[in-house]
Design a protein around this motif. Sequence first.
Motif, PDB file in Angstrom:
ATOM      1  N   MET A   1       0.835  -1.207   0.000  1.00 40.99           N
ATOM      2  CA  MET A   1       0.000   0.000   0.000  1.00 40.99           C
ATOM      3  C   MET A   1       0.867   1.255   0.000  1.00 40.99           C
ATOM      4  O   MET A   1       1.963   1.292   0.565  1.00 40.99           O
ATOM      5  CB  MET A   1      -0.939   0.003   1.211  1.00 40.99           C
ATOM      6  CG  MET A   1      -0.264   0.011   2.548  1.00 40.99           C
ATOM      7  SD  MET A   1      -1.483  -0.106   3.896  1.00 40.99           S
ATOM      8  CE  MET A   1      -0.390  -0.232   5.313  1.00 40.99           C
ATOM      9  N   GLU A   2       0.339   2.306  -0.645  1.00 42.62           N
ATOM     10  CA  GLU A   2       1.045   3.580  -0.758  1.00 42.62           C
ATOM     11  C   GLU A   2       0.126   4.711  -0.312  1.00 42.62           C
ATOM     12  O   GLU A   2      -1.094   4.556  -0.216  1.00 42.62           O
ATOM     13  CB  GLU A   2       1.489   3.815  -2.209  1.00 42.62           C
ATOM     14  CG  GLU A   2       2.501   2.804  -2.716  1.00 42.62           C
ATOM     15  CD  GLU A   2       2.896   3.039  -4.164  1.00 42.62           C
ATOM     16  OE1 GLU A   2       3.746   2.292  -4.672  1.00 42.62           O
ATOM     17  OE2 GLU A   2       2.342   3.986  -4.781  1.00 42.62           O
ATOM     18  N   ARG A   3       0.722   5.836  -0.074  1.00 39.16           N
ATOM     19  CA  ARG A   3      -0.019   7.036   0.303  1.00 39.16           C
ATOM     20  C   ARG A   3      -1.100   7.328  -0.740  1.00 39.16           C
ATOM     21  O   ARG A   3      -0.821   7.354  -1.946  1.00 39.16           O
ATOM     22  CB  ARG A   3       0.958   8.215   0.412  1.00 39.16           C
ATOM     23  CG  ARG A   3       0.335   9.551   0.813  1.00 39.16           C
ATOM     24  CD  ARG A   3       1.460  10.557   1.035  1.00 39.16           C
ATOM     25  NE  ARG A   3       0.981  11.925   1.136  1.00 39.16           N
ATOM     26  CZ  ARG A   3       0.551  12.509   2.245  1.00 39.16           C
ATOM     27  NH1 ARG A   3       0.525  11.806   3.372  1.00 39.16           N
ATOM     28  NH2 ARG A   3       0.163  13.771   2.250  1.00 39.16           N
ATOM     29  N   GLY A   4      -2.328   7.537  -0.279  1.00 33.54           N
ATOM     30  CA  GLY A   4      -3.439   7.818  -1.176  1.00 33.54           C
ATOM     31  C   GLY A   4      -4.265   6.602  -1.546  1.00 33.54           C
ATOM     32  O   GLY A   4      -5.301   6.745  -2.202  1.00 33.54           O
ATOM     33  N   ASP A   5      -3.858   5.379  -1.127  1.00 28.91           N
ATOM     34  CA  ASP A   5      -4.665   4.177  -1.381  1.00 28.91           C
ATOM     35  C   ASP A   5      -5.825   4.103  -0.386  1.00 28.91           C
ATOM     36  O   ASP A   5      -5.757   4.655   0.710  1.00 28.91           O
ATOM     37  CB  ASP A   5      -3.816   2.910  -1.237  1.00 28.91           C
ATOM     38  CG  ASP A   5      -2.798   2.778  -2.355  1.00 28.91           C
ATOM     39  OD1 ASP A   5      -1.892   1.942  -2.220  1.00 28.91           O
ATOM     40  OD2 ASP A   5      -2.908   3.516  -3.358  1.00 28.91           O
ATOM     41  N   MET A   6      -6.891   3.380  -0.769  1.00 26.65           N
ATOM     42  CA  MET A   6      -8.004   3.118   0.137  1.00 26.65           C
ATOM     43  C   MET A   6      -7.803   1.763   0.808  1.00 26.65           C
ATOM     44  O   MET A   6      -7.429   0.792   0.157  1.00 26.65           O
ATOM     45  CB  MET A   6      -9.344   3.143  -0.612  1.00 26.65           C
ATOM     46  CG  MET A   6      -9.779   4.522  -1.052  1.00 26.65           C
ATOM     47  SD  MET A   6     -11.500   4.547  -1.664  1.00 26.65           S
ATOM     48  CE  MET A   6     -11.319   3.593  -3.173  1.00 26.65           C
ATOM     49  N   LEU A   7      -8.074   1.701   2.130  1.00 25.79           N
ATOM     50  CA  LEU A   7      -7.990   0.471   2.915  1.00 25.79           C
ATOM     51  C   LEU A   7      -9.396   0.050   3.329  1.00 25.79           C
ATOM     52  O   LEU A   7     -10.246   0.909   3.593  1.00 25.79           O
ATOM     53  CB  LEU A   7      -7.122   0.687   4.157  1.00 25.79           C
ATOM     54  CG  LEU A   7      -5.743   1.307   3.923  1.00 25.79           C
ATOM     55  CD1 LEU A   7      -4.999   1.466   5.251  1.00 25.79           C
ATOM     56  CD2 LEU A   7      -4.923   0.467   2.957  1.00 25.79           C
ATOM     57  N   PHE A   8      -9.642  -1.271   3.422  1.00 24.50           N
ATOM     58  CA  PHE A   8     -10.995  -1.773   3.658  1.00 24.50           C
ATOM     59  C   PHE A   8     -11.005  -2.834   4.761  1.00 24.50           C
ATOM     60  O   PHE A   8     -10.021  -3.538   4.989  1.00 24.50           O
ATOM     61  CB  PHE A   8     -11.572  -2.382   2.374  1.00 24.50           C
ATOM     62  CG  PHE A   8     -11.786  -1.379   1.279  1.00 24.50           C
ATOM     63  CD1 PHE A   8     -13.022  -0.766   1.114  1.00 24.50           C
ATOM     64  CD2 PHE A   8     -10.754  -1.033   0.425  1.00 24.50           C
ATOM     65  CE1 PHE A   8     -13.220   0.156   0.110  1.00 24.50           C
ATOM     66  CE2 PHE A   8     -10.944  -0.108  -0.580  1.00 24.50           C
ATOM     67  CZ  PHE A   8     -12.187   0.497  -0.734  1.00 24.50           C
TER      68      PHE A   8
ATOM     69  N   HIS B   1     -16.072  -1.134   6.336  1.00 25.20           N
ATOM     70  CA  HIS B   1     -15.424   0.157   6.590  1.00 25.20           C
ATOM     71  C   HIS B   1     -14.382   0.438   5.522  1.00 25.20           C
ATOM     72  O   HIS B   1     -13.826  -0.474   4.904  1.00 25.20           O
ATOM     73  CB  HIS B   1     -14.773   0.138   7.976  1.00 25.20           C
ATOM     74  CG  HIS B   1     -14.253   1.469   8.436  1.00 25.20           C
ATOM     75  ND1 HIS B   1     -15.047   2.591   8.500  1.00 25.20           N
ATOM     76  CD2 HIS B   1     -13.013   1.853   8.854  1.00 25.20           C
ATOM     77  CE1 HIS B   1     -14.321   3.606   8.952  1.00 25.20           C
ATOM     78  NE2 HIS B   1     -13.079   3.183   9.165  1.00 25.20           N
ATOM     79  N   VAL B   2     -14.108   1.738   5.290  1.00 25.73           N
ATOM     80  CA  VAL B   2     -13.074   2.158   4.353  1.00 25.73           C
ATOM     81  C   VAL B   2     -12.374   3.380   4.938  1.00 25.73           C
ATOM     82  O   VAL B   2     -12.981   4.192   5.635  1.00 25.73           O
ATOM     83  CB  VAL B   2     -13.670   2.467   2.958  1.00 25.73           C
ATOM     84  CG1 VAL B   2     -14.710   3.580   3.028  1.00 25.73           C
ATOM     85  CG2 VAL B   2     -12.567   2.857   1.969  1.00 25.73           C
TER      86      VAL B   2
END
Length: 471
Positions: free
Chosen positions: A417-424, A432-433
């Motif tokens: 994952m990188e800065r600006g990605d969405m996590l779920f 949740h996101v």
Amino acid sequence: MIVAVALAAAVPGTSAAVPPPPPNPSDSDIAQADTQVQAQLGNVGELINRVAAANEQLRQLDDAVAAKREEVNKALVDLQNARSAVDAAAAFVGTAQQALVDAGAQIEQAQTRFDGYAAQSYMQGNAGAASVGSYLGSKTPDDVMNQAQLLQLVSSSQEAVVDNLQRARTAQANKDSSARKAKQDADVAAADAEAKKGEAEQAIAVAQSALAEQANRKQQIEDQRASAQAQLDAARSNVAGLQDQRSNYEQWDTQRQFEEQAIAAAAETAQELALQAAARVAANQAARDRAAELSSGQRPHTQVEDDDEDSTPAPKTKSKPKSKTKPKVTGSAAVETVIDRGMSQLGVTYAWGGGDENGPTKGIKDGGVADSHGDYKKVGFDCSGLMVYAFAGIGISLPHYSGYQYTSGEQVPIDEMERGDMLFWGPNGSQHVALYLGNGEMLEAPQSGDVVKISPVREGGIMPYAVRLYD
């Protein structure tokens, strides 16, 4: 002071208030209580386990509530898409019907020409007999050639009239078939829209019932936890004795000073971050224009009925279904635009169902936990609404449901994952996101009663993939 506390709560690693001080016994009190130091050691371990168990049950209930909320978001997105399909089918029916009228006019014109030619042929007699007479009456070879050319032209005109009439009839049959097919499509789309509306209403009813039951269970567990905590505090006080109380007081006083300084510093840092991000967002007119373009003509996410009194009136323009879009800004500029828009909302109230491309909106009534916090009266964001607002600034239109957002872009392994990605979190991202900021931190709108804030990334229940929407 209220703003400082709210901003402090939006930053990880700080608390909103210093706990009350423990007792500070005198030397004589300590001397008299030395014999009671070991009195309550037996129950401490059991009480710690009871508190931990209660916290785990509460976490499971919160996860279930989050899933119910996102089920309603999914049903509402499906409803708006079905209504858009009805609009498109109805428009095509109108077009096909107009085409039928035009085809009828063409047939009438062709029939008129054919009738005229038939009448002319009747008045002039049999064309074959006339042709023989014309040949016999010719005096020179040139007359014969002229009469032959004229007869050929008359015959071609007759064939052209018949061909035009046949083509007009064929066109009418095709357009009539298209109109019937468009009407069938419109009827199917209308039935689908009604089904989606029923699903939305049923999902809300299920959520209301489940949340009411879960709220009662949660209150029971919280009562048990409060009782266990009180017993644990009493046991610790007895075990530690008054000497430890003195030591605890001194430690508390040191902690109080440290936390007050940390709260002040965190509040100042969060306020500065929010103000800087808000200033950049306010200066980025292009991002606001892209967001406004995406929201133009969309039905409000929380609208269940066509005229829902608890939501913003639906626009009179026909809405289009949301689909995957390519960002109009890419690279690091896109990342920072998205994060700036999200960070500019630090401290904004959580409202279930709230948020769109242009900012925070009113929440949804649920008859349970969200209502107890007054979400339907508040203007704010829920988790997926915050993502809709953040990514609208680079021209990306997202559906207001975390499960659909999980499939809206490139899925990359969570350890990449990188800065600006969405996590779920939750099955297929349905609970949740949040927006990843880097350095183990994320921006989220967590739950009712809370605010938009920065939190450490939670590994429990996180999906194995992050979602990336730009290069």
